[in-house]
Design a protein around this motif. Structure first.
Motif, short mmCIF file in Angstrom:
data_model
loop_
_atom_site.label_atom_id
_atom_site.label_comp_id
_atom_site.label_asym_id
_atom_site.label_seq_id
_atom_site.Cartn_x
_atom_site.Cartn_y
_atom_site.Cartn_z
N GLY A 194 0.82 -1.20 0.00
CA GLY A 194 0.00 0.00 0.00
C GLY A 194 0.85 1.24 0.00
O GLY A 194 2.06 1.21 0.28
N HIS A 195 0.22 2.35 -0.33
CA HIS A 195 0.94 3.61 -0.45
C HIS A 195 1.38 4.12 0.92
O HIS A 195 0.65 4.00 1.90
CB HIS A 195 0.07 4.66 -1.15
CG HIS A 195 0.87 5.78 -1.71
ND1 HIS A 195 1.11 6.92 -0.98
CD2 HIS A 195 1.51 5.92 -2.89
CE1 HIS A 195 1.85 7.73 -1.71
NE2 HIS A 195 2.11 7.15 -2.88
N TYR A 196 2.56 4.69 0.95
CA TYR A 196 3.15 5.14 2.21
C TYR A 196 2.39 6.30 2.85
O TYR A 196 2.60 6.60 4.03
CB TYR A 196 4.62 5.50 2.02
CG TYR A 196 4.86 6.79 1.27
CD1 TYR A 196 5.11 7.97 1.95
CD2 TYR A 196 4.85 6.83 -0.12
CE1 TYR A 196 5.33 9.16 1.28
CE2 TYR A 196 5.07 8.00 -0.80
CZ TYR A 196 5.31 9.17 -0.11
OH TYR A 196 5.53 10.34 -0.80
N LYS A 197 1.51 6.95 2.12
CA LYS A 197 0.73 8.04 2.70
C LYS A 197 -0.63 7.57 3.25
O LYS A 197 -1.38 8.35 3.79
CB LYS A 197 0.50 9.15 1.67
CG LYS A 197 1.77 9.93 1.37
CD LYS A 197 1.49 11.10 0.46
CE LYS A 197 2.77 11.89 0.23
NZ LYS A 197 2.56 13.00 -0.71
N ASP A 198 -0.90 6.28 3.11
CA ASP A 198 -2.15 5.70 3.61
C ASP A 198 -1.95 5.33 5.08
O ASP A 198 -1.17 4.42 5.40
CB ASP A 198 -2.51 4.47 2.78
CG ASP A 198 -3.83 3.84 3.17
OD1 ASP A 198 -4.27 3.98 4.32
OD2 ASP A 198 -4.43 3.17 2.30
N ASN A 199 -2.64 6.02 5.97
CA ASN A 199 -2.47 5.79 7.41
C ASN A 199 -2.79 4.35 7.82
O ASN A 199 -2.18 3.83 8.75
CB ASN A 199 -3.32 6.77 8.22
CG ASN A 199 -2.73 8.16 8.21
OD1 ASN A 199 -1.52 8.33 8.07
ND2 ASN A 199 -3.58 9.16 8.34
N ARG A 200 -3.73 3.72 7.14
CA ARG A 200 -4.05 2.32 7.47
C ARG A 200 -2.86 1.42 7.19
O ARG A 200 -2.57 0.49 7.95
CB ARG A 200 -5.27 1.84 6.68
CG ARG A 200 -6.56 2.54 7.07
CD ARG A 200 -7.66 2.21 6.11
NE ARG A 200 -7.22 2.60 4.76
CZ ARG A 200 -7.74 2.17 3.63
NH1 ARG A 200 -8.73 1.31 3.64
NH2 ARG A 200 -7.28 2.57 2.47
#
Length: 184
Positions: A144-150
């Motif tokens: 997942g993308h590194y800016k996705d808090n989850r």
């Protein structure tokens, strides 16, 4: 109070790119260092350098083992052939966590070649995880993308779980008395 979770970080690139794109590795290292700053304060990262060849990977993994890291976090900063990592990972006893992320949200037909070059680590992830699965080497993958808090929460949780696993493996469990006859 317990020490922080200690994670060895392998940021990897393909040595072929070192020759063709001499500034690529520096930019990828800067990107990875910025990623690590955004992860929980309870994690102590040991990130010596970006690795492009097996000897560099071996040296870093030996350092992680000597430093008693709780796990190794692998981040593909570009495509990297699996054989750069495979033997050192097989020989290593530390848990492996692969973080499949990239800097951009998407790559399209309109993306400049530099964007594609800097964001195609997923191909190395697919190759390495396929080989690790075939040979039976355990690993955890977070995608997942590194800016996705989850994703960051999931990654942080897995890194902390590696510390717990590390503590359990080093635990000494004693027995007072003897087991009751007939117990399994």
């Amino acid at each position: 109070m317990d020490k922080k979770t200690k994670i060895g970080v392998l940021g990897v690139t393909f040595d072929l790119y070192d020759k063709s794109y001499p500034t690529l590795k520096v930019g990828r290292e800067k990107f990875l260092r910025s990623l690590l700053k955004n992860i929980a304060d309870e994690i102590d990262f040991n990130f010596p350098k970006v690795c492009s060849v097996r000897e560099e990977v071996e040296k870093c993994i030996k350092e992680f083992e000597v430093e008693n890291c709780d796990a190794i976090l692998i981040v593909f900063l570009t495509y990297t052939p699996s054989f750069v990592l495979l033997r050192p990972i097989i020989d290593c006893k530390l848990p492996i966590i692969i973080w499949n992320t990239q800097e951009t949200f998407e790559i399209s037909l309109d993306s400049p070649p530099e964007v594609t070059l800097e964001n195609h680590g997923v191909h190395g992830v697919q190759e390495l995880t396929s080989v690790l699965k075939r040979i039976g080497r355990d690993f955890t993958i977070i995608s997942g993308h590194y800016k996705d808090n989850r994703i960051l929460e999931r990654l942080t949780m897995n890194l902390k779980l590696a510390k717990l696993l590390s503590k359990l493996k080093r635990s000494r469990i004693g027995l007072i008395g003897y087991p009751l006859q007939g117990m399994g």
